[in-house]
Design a protein around this motif. Structure first.
Motif, PDB file in Angstrom:
ATOM      1  N   ALA A  24      35.884  38.350  39.516  1.00  0.00           N
ATOM      2  CA  ALA A  24      36.304  38.125  40.896  1.00  0.00           C
ATOM      3  C   ALA A  24      35.254  37.333  41.677  1.00  0.00           C
ATOM      4  N   TRP A  25      34.013  37.358  41.201  1.00  0.00           N
ATOM      5  CA  TRP A  25      32.920  36.683  41.893  1.00  0.00           C
ATOM      6  C   TRP A  25      32.549  35.344  41.266  1.00  0.00           C
ATOM      7  N   ILE A  26      33.214  34.946  40.185  1.00  0.00           N
ATOM      8  CA  ILE A  26      32.847  33.705  39.499  1.00  0.00           C
ATOM      9  C   ILE A  26      33.043  32.491  40.407  1.00  0.00           C
ATOM     10  N   LEU A  27      34.230  32.331  40.988  1.00  0.00           N
ATOM     11  CA  LEU A  27      34.480  31.179  41.856  1.00  0.00           C
ATOM     12  C   LEU A  27      33.549  31.158  43.066  1.00  0.00           C
ATOM     13  N   PRO A  28      33.380  32.276  43.792  1.00  0.00           N
ATOM     14  CA  PRO A  28      32.429  32.242  44.909  1.00  0.00           C
ATOM     15  C   PRO A  28      31.007  31.878  44.484  1.00  0.00           C
ATOM     16  N   MET A  29      30.583  32.367  43.327  1.00  0.00           N
ATOM     17  CA  MET A  29      29.237  32.026  42.857  1.00  0.00           C
ATOM     18  C   MET A  29      29.128  30.532  42.565  1.00  0.00           C
ATOM     19  N   TRP A  30      30.150  29.965  41.914  1.00  0.00           N
ATOM     20  CA  TRP A  30      30.116  28.526  41.619  1.00  0.00           C
ATOM     21  C   TRP A  30      30.144  27.702  42.903  1.00  0.00           C
ATOM     22  N   ILE A  64      31.216  29.051  53.385  1.00  0.00           N
ATOM     23  CA  ILE A  64      32.465  29.558  53.973  1.00  0.00           C
ATOM     24  C   ILE A  64      33.560  29.613  52.917  1.00  0.00           C
ATOM     25  N   LEU A  65      33.671  28.561  52.111  1.00  0.00           N
ATOM     26  CA  LEU A  65      34.665  28.565  51.034  1.00  0.00           C
ATOM     27  C   LEU A  65      34.420  29.706  50.056  1.00  0.00           C
ATOM     28  N   ALA A  66      33.172  29.960  49.734  1.00  0.00           N
ATOM     29  CA  ALA A  66      32.840  31.068  48.832  1.00  0.00           C
ATOM     30  C   ALA A  66      33.259  32.400  49.454  1.00  0.00           C
ATOM     31  N   GLY A  67      33.014  32.569  50.736  1.00  0.00           N
ATOM     32  CA  GLY A  67      33.395  33.808  51.411  1.00  0.00           C
ATOM     33  C   GLY A  67      34.891  34.021  51.440  1.00  0.00           C
ATOM     34  N   VAL A  68      35.641  32.949  51.697  1.00  0.00           N
ATOM     35  CA  VAL A  68      37.095  33.043  51.766  1.00  0.00           C
ATOM     36  C   VAL A  68      37.691  33.374  50.396  1.00  0.00           C
ATOM     37  N   HIS A  69      37.062  32.910  49.342  1.00  0.00           N
ATOM     38  CA  HIS A  69      37.581  33.160  47.996  1.00  0.00           C
ATOM     39  C   HIS A  69      36.987  34.412  47.353  1.00  0.00           C
ATOM     40  N   SER A  70      36.205  35.157  48.101  1.00  0.00           N
ATOM     41  CA  SER A  70      35.610  36.372  47.556  1.00  0.00           C
ATOM     42  C   SER A  70      36.488  37.576  47.880  1.00  0.00           C
ATOM     43  N   PRO A  71      36.294  38.670  47.157  1.00  0.00           N
ATOM     44  CA  PRO A  71      37.045  39.892  47.465  1.00  0.00           C
ATOM     45  C   PRO A  71      36.730  40.454  48.850  1.00  0.00           C
ATOM     46  N   SER A  81      53.260  53.415  50.168  1.00  0.00           N
ATOM     47  CA  SER A  81      54.390  52.611  50.622  1.00  0.00           C
ATOM     48  C   SER A  81      55.662  53.455  50.728  1.00  0.00           C
ATOM     49  N   ALA A  82      55.824  54.399  49.809  1.00  0.00           N
ATOM     50  CA  ALA A  82      56.986  55.286  49.870  1.00  0.00           C
ATOM     51  C   ALA A  82      56.948  56.156  51.123  1.00  0.00           C
ATOM     52  N   VAL A  83      55.737  56.502  51.572  1.00  0.00           N
ATOM     53  CA  VAL A  83      55.589  57.349  52.756  1.00  0.00           C
ATOM     54  C   VAL A  83      55.752  56.540  54.046  1.00  0.00           C
ATOM     55  N   ASP A  84      55.053  55.394  54.142  1.00  0.00           N
ATOM     56  CA  ASP A  84      55.052  54.655  55.412  1.00  0.00           C
ATOM     57  C   ASP A  84      55.939  53.407  55.428  1.00  0.00           C
ATOM     58  N   GLY A  85      56.499  53.014  54.299  1.00  0.00           N
ATOM     59  CA  GLY A  85      57.403  51.865  54.248  1.00  0.00           C
ATOM     60  C   GLY A  85      56.736  50.512  54.335  1.00  0.00           C
ATOM     61  N   ARG A  86      55.410  50.483  54.296  1.00  0.00           N
ATOM     62  CA  ARG A  86      54.705  49.197  54.392  1.00  0.00           C
ATOM     63  C   ARG A  86      54.716  48.466  53.054  1.00  0.00           C
ATOM     64  N   PRO A  87      54.729  47.132  53.095  1.00  0.00           N
ATOM     65  CA  PRO A  87      54.743  46.348  51.854  1.00  0.00           C
ATOM     66  C   PRO A  87      53.448  46.487  51.059  1.00  0.00           C
ATOM     67  N   ILE A  88      53.575  46.216  49.758  1.00  0.00           N
ATOM     68  CA  ILE A  88      52.430  46.189  48.844  1.00  0.00           C
ATOM     69  C   ILE A  88      52.212  44.731  48.453  1.00  0.00           C
ATOM     70  N   VAL A  89      50.972  44.274  48.549  1.00  0.00           N
ATOM     71  CA  VAL A  89      50.632  42.905  48.147  1.00  0.00           C
ATOM     72  C   VAL A  89      49.760  42.979  46.900  1.00  0.00           C
ATOM     73  N   PHE A  90      50.265  42.405  45.808  1.00  0.00           N
ATOM     74  CA  PHE A  90      49.488  42.280  44.583  1.00  0.00           C
ATOM     75  C   PHE A  90      48.822  40.911  44.626  1.00  0.00           C
ATOM     76  N   TRP A  91      47.505  40.871  44.493  1.00  0.00           N
ATOM     77  CA  TRP A  91      46.744  39.629  44.653  1.00  0.00           C
ATOM     78  C   TRP A  91      45.597  39.605  43.645  1.00  0.00           C
ATOM     79  N   ARG A  92      44.901  38.477  43.602  1.00  0.00           N
ATOM     80  CA  ARG A  92      43.674  38.374  42.805  1.00  0.00           C
ATOM     81  C   ARG A  92      42.725  37.418  43.505  1.00  0.00           C
ATOM     82  N   PRO A  93      41.424  37.642  43.379  1.00  0.00           N
ATOM     83  CA  PRO A  93      40.441  36.742  43.989  1.00  0.00           C
ATOM     84  C   PRO A  93      40.553  35.333  43.403  1.00  0.00           C
ATOM     85  N   GLY A  94      40.338  34.340  44.258  1.00  0.00           N
ATOM     86  CA  GLY A  94      40.372  32.951  43.824  1.00  0.00           C
ATOM     87  C   GLY A  94      41.736  32.316  43.895  1.00  0.00           C
ATOM     88  N   CYS A  95      42.764  33.069  44.188  1.00  0.00           N
ATOM     89  CA  CYS A  95      44.130  32.543  44.264  1.00  0.00           C
ATOM     90  C   CYS A  95      44.342  31.885  45.620  1.00  0.00           C
TER      91      CYS A  95
END
Length: 146
Positions: free
Chosen positions: A4-10, A40-47, A63-77
């Motif tokens: 998750a830190w590879i892109l920010p480090m580069w 700034i770019l490194a920070g934005v692409h970091s976890p 989500s079942a309790v409060d009805g809020r959406p779940i977002v599946f994501w990954r760093p660097g996307c």
């Protein structure tokens, strides 16, 4: 965790290299500006830029309790970054699952996307939506629970 830190480090290393080159050419102002942009770019692409991730099982329970959406994501996307930026403060109302840290989350995304880890995948009321419009996701976040 480390990938998750590879892109920010580069980005930091690349920005440092450009800055050093500009300093040797006698342009410290441009060096500082370039380094700041890369930082700034490194920070934005970091976890660190995203709300705290939880596991897929916990996100589904909440989500079942409060009805809020779940977002599946990954760093660097870049699409995840776009979604996060466009959601603004309402991003904190969602349940975020980092698929690189949670194998169960990655499995949910692969099951949804024919074996691919396509993110962001947003689950609203049990229905997955791949790379949805951020405005629509914001509407779902503020919608009252059923």
């Amino acid at each position: 965790m480390m990938r998750a830190w590879i892109l920010p480090m580069w980005l930091v290393i690349g920005g440092s290299a450009v800055a050093v080159g500009l300093i040797f050419r006698g342009d410290p102002g441009a060096a500082a500006a370039f380094f700041l942009v890369f930082l700034i770019l490194a920070g934005v692409h970091s976890p660190l830029f995203f709300p705290r991730s939880i596991g897929a099982t916990e996100a589904q329970r909440r989500s079942a309790v409060d009805g809020r959406p779940i977002v599946f994501w990954r760093p660097g996307c870049q699409y995840c970054v776009r979604l996060r930026i466009r959601l603004g403060r309402s991003a904190r109302q969602l349940h975020w699952v980092d698929i690189w840290r949670d194998p169960a989350g990655a499995a949910v995304v692969r099951a949804t996307n024919e074996g691919n880890e396509t993110v962001p995948t947003v689950v609203v009321a049990g229905r997955p939506h791949v790379n949805p419009d951020p405005a629509w996701v914001r509407e779902q976040a503020v919608r009252p629970a059923p």
